[in-house]
Scaffold this motif. Structure first.
Motif, PDB file in Angstrom:
ATOM      1  N   LEU A  47      24.891  36.793  38.180  1.00  0.00           N
ATOM      2  CA  LEU A  47      25.883  36.559  37.633  1.00  0.00           C
ATOM      3  C   LEU A  47      26.295  35.108  37.654  1.00  0.00           C
ATOM      4  CD1 LEU A  47      26.091  39.642  37.300  1.00  0.00           C
ATOM      5  CD2 LEU A  47      28.542  39.450  36.928  1.00  0.00           C
ATOM      6  N   THR A  48      26.774  34.369  36.908  1.00  0.00           N
ATOM      7  CA  THR A  48      27.287  33.000  36.907  1.00  0.00           C
ATOM      8  C   THR A  48      28.705  33.311  37.149  1.00  0.00           C
ATOM      9  OG1 THR A  48      27.923  32.858  34.496  1.00  0.00           O
ATOM     10  CG2 THR A  48      25.602  32.000  35.099  1.00  0.00           C
ATOM     11  N   LYS A  49      29.312  32.212  37.659  1.00  0.00           N
ATOM     12  CA  LYS A  49      30.978  32.215  37.853  1.00  0.00           C
ATOM     13  C   LYS A  49      31.616  32.558  36.597  1.00  0.00           C
ATOM     14  CE  LYS A  49      30.830  30.774  42.135  1.00  0.00           C
ATOM     15  NZ  LYS A  49      29.371  30.664  42.495  1.00  0.00           N
ATOM     16  N   LYS A  50      31.097  32.302  35.386  1.00  0.00           N
ATOM     17  CA  LYS A  50      31.993  32.389  34.206  1.00  0.00           C
ATOM     18  C   LYS A  50      31.702  33.899  33.930  1.00  0.00           C
ATOM     19  CE  LYS A  50      32.007  31.527  29.361  1.00  0.00           C
ATOM     20  NZ  LYS A  50      31.460  31.093  28.234  1.00  0.00           N
ATOM     21  N   GLN A  51      30.545  34.668  34.246  1.00  0.00           N
ATOM     22  CA  GLN A  51      30.249  35.987  34.075  1.00  0.00           C
ATOM     23  C   GLN A  51      31.151  36.813  34.925  1.00  0.00           C
ATOM     24  OE1 GLN A  51      26.108  35.631  34.052  1.00  0.00           O
ATOM     25  NE2 GLN A  51      25.866  36.059  31.865  1.00  0.00           N
ATOM     26  N   MET A  52      31.363  36.226  36.132  1.00  0.00           N
ATOM     27  CA  MET A  52      32.255  36.910  37.280  1.00  0.00           C
ATOM     28  C   MET A  52      33.568  37.121  36.854  1.00  0.00           C
ATOM     29  SD  MET A  52      30.393  35.508  40.851  1.00  0.00           S
ATOM     30  CE  MET A  52      28.762  35.706  41.131  1.00  0.00           C
ATOM     31  N   ILE A  53      34.062  36.003  36.360  1.00  0.00           N
ATOM     32  CA  ILE A  53      35.352  35.854  35.569  1.00  0.00           C
ATOM     33  C   ILE A  53      35.540  36.986  34.526  1.00  0.00           C
ATOM     34  CG2 ILE A  53      36.904  34.652  34.598  1.00  0.00           C
ATOM     35  CD1 ILE A  53      35.935  32.038  36.394  1.00  0.00           C
ATOM     36  N   PHE A  80      33.374  36.135  45.902  1.00  0.00           N
ATOM     37  CA  PHE A  80      34.003  35.279  44.641  1.00  0.00           C
ATOM     38  C   PHE A  80      34.211  36.457  43.716  1.00  0.00           C
ATOM     39  CE2 PHE A  80      33.960  33.638  40.275  1.00  0.00           C
ATOM     40  CZ  PHE A  80      34.253  32.354  40.735  1.00  0.00           C
ATOM     41  N   ILE A  81      33.489  37.539  43.571  1.00  0.00           N
ATOM     42  CA  ILE A  81      33.921  38.761  42.599  1.00  0.00           C
ATOM     43  C   ILE A  81      35.341  39.250  43.326  1.00  0.00           C
ATOM     44  CG2 ILE A  81      33.256  40.711  41.900  1.00  0.00           C
ATOM     45  CD1 ILE A  81      30.370  39.859  41.651  1.00  0.00           C
ATOM     46  N   SER A  82      35.212  39.577  44.630  1.00  0.00           N
ATOM     47  CA  SER A  82      36.469  40.111  45.019  1.00  0.00           C
ATOM     48  C   SER A  82      37.902  39.373  45.091  1.00  0.00           C
ATOM     49  CB  SER A  82      36.131  40.560  46.703  1.00  0.00           C
ATOM     50  OG  SER A  82      35.064  41.484  46.839  1.00  0.00           O
ATOM     51  N   THR A  83      37.488  38.025  44.946  1.00  0.00           N
ATOM     52  CA  THR A  83      38.554  37.124  44.846  1.00  0.00           C
ATOM     53  C   THR A  83      39.153  37.044  43.464  1.00  0.00           C
ATOM     54  OG1 THR A  83      37.745  35.338  46.727  1.00  0.00           O
ATOM     55  CG2 THR A  83      39.326  34.576  45.106  1.00  0.00           C
ATOM     56  N   ALA A  84      38.284  36.886  42.622  1.00  0.00           N
ATOM     57  CA  ALA A  84      38.456  37.141  41.154  1.00  0.00           C
ATOM     58  C   ALA A  84      39.184  38.402  40.852  1.00  0.00           C
ATOM     59  CB  ALA A  84      37.152  37.010  40.337  1.00  0.00           C
ATOM     60  N   ILE A  85      38.641  39.447  40.922  1.00  0.00           N
ATOM     61  CA  ILE A  85      39.504  40.604  40.646  1.00  0.00           C
ATOM     62  C   ILE A  85      40.709  40.913  41.539  1.00  0.00           C
ATOM     63  CG2 ILE A  85      37.025  41.754  40.251  1.00  0.00           C
ATOM     64  CD1 ILE A  85      37.059  43.493  42.612  1.00  0.00           C
ATOM     65  N   SER A  86      40.858  40.432  42.516  1.00  0.00           N
ATOM     66  CA  SER A  86      42.078  40.410  43.288  1.00  0.00           C
ATOM     67  C   SER A  86      42.873  39.708  42.735  1.00  0.00           C
ATOM     68  CB  SER A  86      41.906  39.905  44.813  1.00  0.00           C
ATOM     69  OG  SER A  86      43.025  40.147  45.358  1.00  0.00           O
ATOM     70  N   PHE A  87      42.697  38.568  42.122  1.00  0.00           N
ATOM     71  CA  PHE A  87      43.549  37.802  41.341  1.00  0.00           C
ATOM     72  C   PHE A  87      43.964  38.595  40.022  1.00  0.00           C
ATOM     73  CE2 PHE A  87      44.850  34.810  37.816  1.00  0.00           C
ATOM     74  CZ  PHE A  87      45.713  33.812  38.414  1.00  0.00           C
ATOM     75  N   THR A  88      43.154  39.082  39.157  1.00  0.00           N
ATOM     76  CA  THR A  88      43.330  39.822  38.074  1.00  0.00           C
ATOM     77  C   THR A  88      44.249  40.992  38.390  1.00  0.00           C
ATOM     78  OG1 THR A  88      41.321  40.759  38.108  1.00  0.00           O
ATOM     79  CG2 THR A  88      41.385  38.753  36.640  1.00  0.00           C
ATOM     80  N   TYR A  89      44.014  41.491  39.725  1.00  0.00           N
ATOM     81  CA  TYR A  89      44.535  42.767  39.977  1.00  0.00           C
ATOM     82  C   TYR A  89      46.119  42.507  40.198  1.00  0.00           C
ATOM     83  CZ  TYR A  89      46.371  46.654  42.727  1.00  0.00           C
ATOM     84  OH  TYR A  89      47.224  47.754  43.117  1.00  0.00           O
ATOM     85  N   LEU A  90      46.481  41.260  40.970  1.00  0.00           N
ATOM     86  CA  LEU A  90      47.837  40.854  41.096  1.00  0.00           C
ATOM     87  C   LEU A  90      48.343  40.609  39.873  1.00  0.00           C
ATOM     88  CD1 LEU A  90      48.075  38.703  44.227  1.00  0.00           C
ATOM     89  CD2 LEU A  90      49.087  40.941  43.937  1.00  0.00           C
ATOM     90  N   PHE A  91      47.762  40.087  38.880  1.00  0.00           N
ATOM     91  CA  PHE A  91      48.208  39.386  37.699  1.00  0.00           C
ATOM     92  C   PHE A  91      48.524  40.797  36.728  1.00  0.00           C
ATOM     93  CE2 PHE A  91      47.723  37.396  33.415  1.00  0.00           C
ATOM     94  CZ  PHE A  91      48.759  36.647  33.534  1.00  0.00           C
ATOM     95  N   GLY A  92      47.639  41.682  36.528  1.00  0.00           N
ATOM     96  CA  GLY A  92      47.887  42.978  36.033  1.00  0.00           C
ATOM     97  C   GLY A  92      49.092  43.463  36.539  1.00  0.00           C
ATOM     98  N   THR A  93      49.223  43.542  37.910  1.00  0.00           N
ATOM     99  CA  THR A  93      50.430  44.426  38.518  1.00  0.00           C
ATOM    100  C   THR A  93      51.719  43.477  38.026  1.00  0.00           C
ATOM    101  OG1 THR A  93      48.956  45.118  40.331  1.00  0.00           O
ATOM    102  CG2 THR A  93      51.351  45.014  40.459  1.00  0.00           C
ATOM    103  N   LEU A  94      51.715  42.040  38.180  1.00  0.00           N
ATOM    104  CA  LEU A  94      52.759  41.457  37.833  1.00  0.00           C
ATOM    105  C   LEU A  94      53.359  41.669  36.255  1.00  0.00           C
ATOM    106  CD1 LEU A  94      54.833  39.209  38.436  1.00  0.00           C
ATOM    107  CD2 LEU A  94      53.088  37.595  37.703  1.00  0.00           C
TER     108      LEU A  94
END
Length: 494
Positions: A5-11, A168-182
Motif C-alpha cells: 500500500l502507498t501512504k495515500k492508500q493507508m490513509i 504507519f497504519i497503526s498511527t493513521a488508524i489511531s489518529f482516526t480513532y481519536l478523531f472519530g471519538t472526538l
C-alpha cells in the motif's frame, strides 16, 4: 509478491476506523450519559429516565450495566464465528472487505435506533419495553461491529508487510480513532442548540443521525476504494472455528497481551464514559466544556503521533505500553482529587479557576498515554498474528483480531458495569430511584477502581515476550525494531 500500500492508500484504509470508532464513541460517550442522566439534565433540561437509575439488580448492578453484561454472552459465540468465516472465506474479492461492505449500513442504523426508544419513563406502564428495546439494539450493535471490525483489523496485519508499514497504519488508524471519538462528543455542543425546538431526547437523536451518516460513508470508502486482492494473496485457513479459537489462545504471548488489553479497554472506556461526569459533576463545568476538554486531549495526543514510531525503535513496544498504562493511572488520580467534595464547585455552577487547573492538567497528562495506547497495541496483535502464521502455517489473523475485538467489547462492558454502579454507589440511603444521580463521592470510587485496572494492565504486560515475537517476524527493514526489543529484554533480565 503483492503490491505494498502507498501512504495515500493507508490513509484511505484508516477512514474505516474513523467510521467505526465514531459509532463506538457514541456508545461509549452516550449510552450511559443518555440513560443515566445527571441531576441537572433531569430537573432542568427535561431528560427522561428511560431505565431505572439506581442499583436495581442485587444491590450492585444498574439496569444499563446488566444489559451490557448480558450482551457479552452473545459476543462469546459471534466473535469467533465471524472471525472463522472471514479467515476461511474463499470469496474471489477477498476474505475481509466483503464483510465490511455488508456490515457498514446496518451497523450505522442500529447505533441510531439504540436511542430512539420512547415508551415513556421507566416507571410508566410501558417502561419495561425500554429495557427490551435497548437490550435487543445493543446485541445487534455489537454483532455488526464484529462483522466490520474483525475483518477490518485483520487487514492491519495483512496490509502491513513490514514494521514501518504496520506502524504507519497503526498511527493513521489511531489518529482516526481519536478523531472519530472526538466527533462523537459534538452533541454536547450542538444538542443544547436544538433542544428548544425539538426537546431533550430528539436534540441528541438528530445529532446521532448526522454522525451515523458520516460514519457509514467513512466505513464504506476503504471497502470500495481498495481492492483487497491487489495487496494480499488470500490463503484461507483450513481450521474450523473451535480448533482455530483453541489454537489462538494456546499462544502464550497472545494470552498475556489479551489479559493486559482487557485492562486497557476498561481503563480507556471508564475514562471516555466518565469524562462528561468528571467535567460536569466533579469540576462543575457546563456540558459544552466536555467537548472542549476532549478536543484538547485529542489535539495534544496527535502532537505525539509522529514521534511514536521513533520511540518504539528506541524503547520497544512493551515498555511504552506499560508507560501508557501508568500515565492513564495518573490522570485518574488527578480526576479523583478533583472529585473530593468541597474542592471544586458543584454541578451547574460553571466551574472555577481551580476547575480549569484540574481540567488542563488531565488534558496534558493524558496526551502521551492516549498516543501510545492508541497506536502500539494494534501493531502488537498484528505482530503476534504474523508470528503465529509463520510458525504454524495457518493464517488466523481474523481470529486474533476477533479475540481483540472481544477483549475490547468485554472491557467496555465491564467498564460500563463498574461505572454505572460505582458512580451512584454513594447515594444517600433511603432515597427513591428518581433521586439517584452520579455524585462526587461516586466519582472518587470510579477513579480509584480505574487506577487499579491500569496498574494491573501494566503488570500483566511485563510477561509478554516481545523479543521472541520480533525475532520470528523480523525482516531486513525491521532491524531497528528487533534491536530495541532485544536490548530491552536484556535490561529486564539484568
Amino acid at each position: 509478491m503483492k503490491k505494498r500500500l502507498t501512504k495515500k492508500q493507508m490513509i484511505i484504509f484508516s477512514l474505516g476506523q474513523l467510521g467505526w470508532s465514531l459509532l463506538g464513541g457514541i456508545i461509549s460517550a452516550w449510552l450511559v450519559t443518555y440513560f443515566l442522566p445527571t441531576k441537572e439534565d433531569v430537573l432542568v433540561n427535561g431528560a427522561t429516565q428511560y431505565l431505572i437509575p439506581g442499583l436495581a439488580i442485587g444491590g450492585f448492578l444498574t439496569i444499563i450495566g446488566l444489559i451490557t453484561a448480558a450482551s457479552r454472552i452473545f459476543d462469546a459465540v459471534t466473535d469467533p464465528l465471524i472471525a472463522s468465516l472471514s479467515d476461511r472465506s474463499k470469496n474471489p474479492k477477498g476474505r475481509r472487505i466483503p464483510f465490511m461492505k455488508f456490515a457498514a449500513i446496518p451497523f450505522s442504523v442500529i447505533t441510531v435506533l439504540m436511542f430512539v426508544v420512547d415508551f415513556g419513563a421507566y416507571n410508566s406502564s410501558l417502561g419495561w419495553l425500554n429495557i427490551l428495546w435497548v437490550s435487543v439494539m445493543i446485541v445487534l450493535f455489537y454483532l455488526f461491529m464484529t462483522m466490520y471490525c474483525t475483518p477490518y483489523n485483520a487487514l492491519i496485519s495483512e496490509f502491513g508487510q513490514c514494521q514501518e508499514d504496520r506502524m504507519f497504519i497503526s498511527t493513521a488508524i489511531s489518529f482516526t480513532y481519536l478523531f472519530g471519538t472526538l466527533i462523537a462528543y459534538t452533541p454536547f455542543v450542538f444538542a443544547p442548540l436544538l433542544r428548544g425546538g425539538v426537546g431533550f431526547a430528539w436534540s441528541y437523536r438528530i445529532c446521532f443521525i448526522v454522525l451515523a451518516v458520516i460514519a457509514c460513508v467513512a466505513m464504506l470508502i476503504p471497502a470500495f476504494a481498495l481492492k483487497e486482492t491487489d495487496f494480499i494473496d488470500p490463503k484461507p485457513s483450513r481450521e474450523n472455528v473451535f480448533k482455530s479459537l483453541t489454537a489462538t489462545f494456546k499462544n502464550k504471548d497472545f494470552r498475556v497481551f489479551s489479559g493486559s488489553d482487557i485492562m486497557y479497554w476498561v481503563g480507556l472506556t471508564m475514562f471516555q464514559t466518565g469524562l462528561p461526569y468528571f467535567v460536569r459533576v466533579s469540576m462543575g463545568f457546563e456540558p459544552g466544556m466536555v467537548m472542549l476538554f476532549m478536543g484538547g486531549m485529542t489535539i495534544l495526543a496527535a502532537v505525539f503521533y509522529p514521534f511514536v514510531t521513533g520511540m518504539v525503535k528506541k524503547f520497544g513496544k512493551k515498555k511504552l505500553v506499560i508507560a501508557g498504562f501508568l500515565g492513564l493511572a495518573i490522570c485518574y488520580g488527578i480526576a479523583a482529587i478533583s472529585s473530593i467534595p468541597g474542592v471544586l464547585p458543584e454541578e451547574g455552577t460553571g466551574g472555577s479557576g481551580l476547575s480549569w487547573v484540574f481540567g488542563i492538567a488531565i488534558m496534558i497528562v493524558s496526551a502521551l498515554p492516549m498516543a501510545l495506547l492508541g497506536i502500539i497495541p494494534q501493531s502488537i496483535v498484528a505482530d503476534v498474528a504474523e508470528a503465529e502464521a509463520k510458525t504454524t502455517g495457518q493464517n488466523r489473523e481474523g481470529m486474533f483480531f476477533a479475540a481483540r475485538t472481544f477483549a475490547m467489547k468485554f472491557g467496555q462492558s465491564l467498564a460500563m458495569i463498574l461505572f454505572t454502579s460505582l458512580a451512584v454507589s454513594m447515594a444517600a440511603s433511603g432515597v427513591s430511584a428518581d433521586e439517584v444521580y452520579p455524585s462526587k463521592s461516586g466519582m472518587i470510587v470510579v477513579a480509584a477502581v480505574a487506577v487499579a485496572f491500569c496498574v494491573l494492565g501494566a503488570v500483566i504486560l511485563l510477561f509478554f515476550n516481545e523479543k521472541k515475537v520480533m525475532r520470528t517476524i523480523a525482516k531486513k527493514e525491521d532491524e531497528a525494531f528487533l534491536k530495541a526489543a532485544e536490548e530491552n529484554d536484556k535490561k529486564d533480565r539484568e
